[in-house]
Write a protein that holds these residues in place. Structure first.
Motif, PDB file in Angstrom:
ATOM      1  N   PRO A   1       0.811  -1.225   0.000  1.00 41.91           N
ATOM      2  CA  PRO A   1       0.000   0.000   0.000  1.00 41.91           C
ATOM      3  C   PRO A   1       0.847   1.279   0.000  1.00 41.91           C
ATOM      4  O   PRO A   1       2.055   1.254   0.281  1.00 41.91           O
ATOM      5  N   ASN A   2       0.188   2.383  -0.335  1.00 41.47           N
ATOM      6  CA  ASN A   2       0.743   3.737  -0.188  1.00 41.47           C
ATOM      7  C   ASN A   2       2.062   3.933  -0.921  1.00 41.47           C
ATOM      8  O   ASN A   2       3.010   4.530  -0.410  1.00 41.47           O
ATOM      9  N   GLN A   3       2.149   3.484  -2.137  1.00 39.04           N
ATOM     10  CA  GLN A   3       3.334   3.750  -2.947  1.00 39.04           C
ATOM     11  C   GLN A   3       3.220   5.124  -3.601  1.00 39.04           C
ATOM     12  O   GLN A   3       2.137   5.549  -3.994  1.00 39.04           O
ATOM     13  N   ARG A   4       4.360   5.808  -3.702  1.00 36.15           N
ATOM     14  CA  ARG A   4       4.422   7.076  -4.432  1.00 36.15           C
ATOM     15  C   ARG A   4       5.746   7.121  -5.183  1.00 36.15           C
ATOM     16  O   ARG A   4       6.694   6.409  -4.840  1.00 36.15           O
ATOM     17  N   GLN A   5       5.834   7.962  -6.210  1.00 36.64           N
ATOM     18  CA  GLN A   5       7.044   8.043  -7.010  1.00 36.64           C
ATOM     19  C   GLN A   5       8.079   8.916  -6.300  1.00 36.64           C
ATOM     20  O   GLN A   5       7.893  10.126  -6.153  1.00 36.64           O
ATOM     21  N   GLU A   6       9.170   8.264  -5.870  1.00 33.88           N
ATOM     22  CA  GLU A   6      10.278   8.929  -5.186  1.00 33.88           C
ATOM     23  C   GLU A   6      11.486   8.001  -5.241  1.00 33.88           C
ATOM     24  O   GLU A   6      11.475   7.002  -5.958  1.00 33.88           O
ATOM     25  N   THR A   7      12.542   8.335  -4.493  1.00 31.07           N
ATOM     26  CA  THR A   7      13.735   7.488  -4.468  1.00 31.07           C
ATOM     27  C   THR A   7      13.729   6.613  -3.217  1.00 31.07           C
ATOM     28  O   THR A   7      13.309   7.037  -2.151  1.00 31.07           O
ATOM     29  N   CYS A   8      14.224   5.381  -3.413  1.00 31.36           N
ATOM     30  CA  CYS A   8      14.323   4.426  -2.323  1.00 31.36           C
ATOM     31  C   CYS A   8      15.279   3.320  -2.725  1.00 31.36           C
ATOM     32  O   CYS A   8      15.722   3.255  -3.882  1.00 31.36           O
ATOM     33  N   ALA A   9      15.620   2.455  -1.812  1.00 26.59           N
ATOM     34  CA  ALA A   9      16.519   1.337  -2.099  1.00 26.59           C
ATOM     35  C   ALA A   9      15.771   0.244  -2.849  1.00 26.59           C
ATOM     36  O   ALA A   9      14.630  -0.088  -2.507  1.00 26.59           O
ATOM     37  N   GLU A  10      16.444  -0.305  -3.860  1.00 28.08           N
ATOM     38  CA  GLU A  10      15.869  -1.433  -4.580  1.00 28.08           C
ATOM     39  C   GLU A  10      15.864  -2.672  -3.681  1.00 28.08           C
ATOM     40  O   GLU A  10      16.628  -2.778  -2.720  1.00 28.08           O
ATOM     41  N   SER A  11      14.996  -3.628  -3.999  1.00 30.75           N
ATOM     42  CA  SER A  11      14.909  -4.848  -3.205  1.00 30.75           C
ATOM     43  C   SER A  11      16.210  -5.640  -3.299  1.00 30.75           C
ATOM     44  O   SER A  11      16.785  -5.784  -4.389  1.00 30.75           O
ATOM     45  N   ASP A  12      16.677  -6.155  -2.159  1.00 27.63           N
ATOM     46  CA  ASP A  12      17.922  -6.931  -2.163  1.00 27.63           C
ATOM     47  C   ASP A  12      17.733  -8.335  -2.726  1.00 27.63           C
ATOM     48  O   ASP A  12      18.687  -9.107  -2.814  1.00 27.63           O
ATOM     49  N   SER A  13      16.512  -8.687  -3.136  1.00 36.19           N
ATOM     50  CA  SER A  13      16.274 -10.001  -3.752  1.00 36.19           C
ATOM     51  C   SER A  13      16.520  -9.978  -5.257  1.00 36.19           C
ATOM     52  O   SER A  13      16.420 -11.019  -5.909  1.00 36.19           O
ATOM     53  N   ILE A  14      16.847  -8.813  -5.799  1.00 33.36           N
ATOM     54  CA  ILE A  14      17.083  -8.672  -7.234  1.00 33.36           C
ATOM     55  C   ILE A  14      18.591  -8.621  -7.481  1.00 33.36           C
ATOM     56  O   ILE A  14      19.267  -7.674  -7.056  1.00 33.36           O
ATOM     57  N   PRO A  15      19.164  -9.623  -8.161  1.00 30.46           N
ATOM     58  CA  PRO A  15      20.623  -9.678  -8.326  1.00 30.46           C
ATOM     59  C   PRO A  15      21.215  -8.461  -9.027  1.00 30.46           C
ATOM     60  O   PRO A  15      22.309  -8.011  -8.670  1.00 30.46           O
ATOM     61  N   ASP A  16      20.521  -7.912 -10.002  1.00 31.87           N
ATOM     62  CA  ASP A  16      21.081  -6.789 -10.769  1.00 31.87           C
ATOM     63  C   ASP A  16      21.154  -5.508  -9.962  1.00 31.87           C
ATOM     64  O   ASP A  16      21.795  -4.539 -10.377  1.00 31.87           O
ATOM     65  N   ALA A  17      20.498  -5.478  -8.787  1.00 32.45           N
ATOM     66  CA  ALA A  17      20.503  -4.267  -7.972  1.00 32.45           C
ATOM     67  C   ALA A  17      21.620  -4.249  -6.934  1.00 32.45           C
ATOM     68  O   ALA A  17      21.847  -3.229  -6.274  1.00 32.45           O
ATOM     69  N   LEU A  18      22.345  -5.333  -6.750  1.00 35.99           N
ATOM     70  CA  LEU A  18      23.404  -5.403  -5.741  1.00 35.99           C
ATOM     71  C   LEU A  18      24.603  -4.557  -6.165  1.00 35.99           C
ATOM     72  O   LEU A  18      24.949  -4.492  -7.350  1.00 35.99           O
TER      73      LEU A  18
END
Length: 378
Positions: free
Chosen positions: A111-128
């Protein structure tokens, strides 16, 4: 030599040839000959006419229309959604009642998502990442949720982190629930209305009982005693495919409902009945394979008092239904109508019309002809 050949060819033009028959007085040859005749006759009568009904004309260009409706309500109480009553407008996609529809049975809610900056999920290999250079700005994260900003976000005392992204934040991090949200959906009902037409014979039929009793469809369920009640219990449909409802409700799946019309139109229309077949169409694997199940994401958008856009992201698991219809209709062919049935001369006169020079057929039938048509016996 050449003159003799031409002369022989000229004389052969006036020759008369006739066949000569030899009657062999041999019991073995005669018996073999009669057995061959009987075999051919048996093939024609038993296989071609009785089993394959070769005397019938067939129409396989079935025209069909499907209308579906799902009914049922259930109640849930979760931390993301609170107390909530689910009705057909909440869990059926699309709502138009098509031959392909989806029933939600499980959800992951962010819930309550808005467009801003945040950390990508650590379950995604390409984001490490280990440093900012591992996060080139403007480059999307493969299979991720947004585009990199150029920063590598690391927690204290950790050398590895995840790239900062511009996306709908916070990103989805929850895992699939261990129990389906709408586990009681097996008591929902599916109404499938099917209209068919064989255009070659102009024959119409539906899978709904022709009755004026308005309460019939409100109290009946499909079964051996009610083949013309097209209301199916959701749990029963899943069971007929050999699947467990709680399992398919947890991770999703695809079920095919096949309606088959194989109609011998020489018989009464009441004997042209639909047959239903239920099959699990998606691949099922033992254990918790990544290839199992069916899901997709959608969102509901809204704005707060300051005009900032928010959304609630939902990853929906559920059952997709594909309703398919096929069939064929068969009817007496012209050969039987014209030569082998009573009043065949009437059909023959209607089939073939003699037109003479200087005369024009008006195509009209008198009263006596119409009466004969009504009294023709098949």
């Amino acid at each position: 030599m050449g003159q003799a050949g031409c002369k022989g060819l000229y004389q052969s033009l006036f020759d008369y040839k006739t066949e000569k028959y030899v009657i062999a007085k041999n019991k073995k040859v005669g018996l073999l000959y009669r057995l061959l005749q009987v075999s051919i006759l048996t093939y024609l009568v038993v296989w071609v006419f009785l089993l394959k009904k070769g005397y019938q004309d067939t129409d396989t260009s079935l025209q069909s229309s499907i209308i579906t409706k799902v009914k049922g309500v259930t109640f849930t109480n979760t931390s993301e959604l609170g107390e909530r009553l689910w009705d057909v407008a909440d869990y059926v996609i699309p709502p138009q009642g098509e031959n392909v529809f989806f029933i939600i049975t499980n959800l992951i809610v962010t819930p309550n998502q808005r467009q801003e900056t945040c950390a990508e999920s650590d379950s995604i290999p390409d984001a490490l990442c280990y440093e900012d250079s591992d996060c080139p700005p403007g480059k999307p994260v493969m299979t991720g949720n947004g585009v990199r900003t150029g920063r590598c976000l690391r927690a204290e005392n950790l050398t590895r982190g995840t790239c900062e992204i511009f996306a709908w934040c916070p990103v989805e991090t929850r895992s699939r629930p261990e129990k389906p949200l709408l586990g009681k959906a097996e008591d929902f009902t599916i109404y499938i209305k099917n209209f068919i037409r064989f255009p070659k014979f102009n024959f119409f039929k539906t899978n709904v009982l022709d009755t004026k009793d308005r309460a019939y469809l409100k109290s009946c369920y499909f079964g051996p005693k009610n083949p013309y009640c097209p209301i199916f219990r959701l749990g029963s449909v899943v069971k007929w495919t050999g699947s467990d409802f709680q399992e398919i409700a947890l991770q999703g799946g695809v079920i095919g409902i096949q309606i088959e019309w194989d109609c011998d139109l020489d018989r009464a229309p009441s004997e042209c009945n639909p047959r239903y077949y239920f099959n699990r169409l998606d691949s099922t694997f033992p254990g918790s394979s990544v290839s199992s199940g069916y899901n997709f994401r959608f969102a509901k958008y809204y704005r707060d008092g300051a005009g900032v856009e928010f959304r609630t992201l939902m990853k929906a698991y559920g059952i997709r239904f594909d309703v398919m219809v096929n069939g064929r209709g068969s009817f007496l062919c012209d050969l039987v109508l014209i030569y082998f049935i009573k009043k065949s001369h009437f059909y023959r006169n209607k089939k073939f019309e003699e037109v003479r020079s200087g005369h024009q057929a008006n195509g009209k039938a008198n009263v006596e002809q119409l009466q004969n048509l009504q009294t023709v016996e098949a």
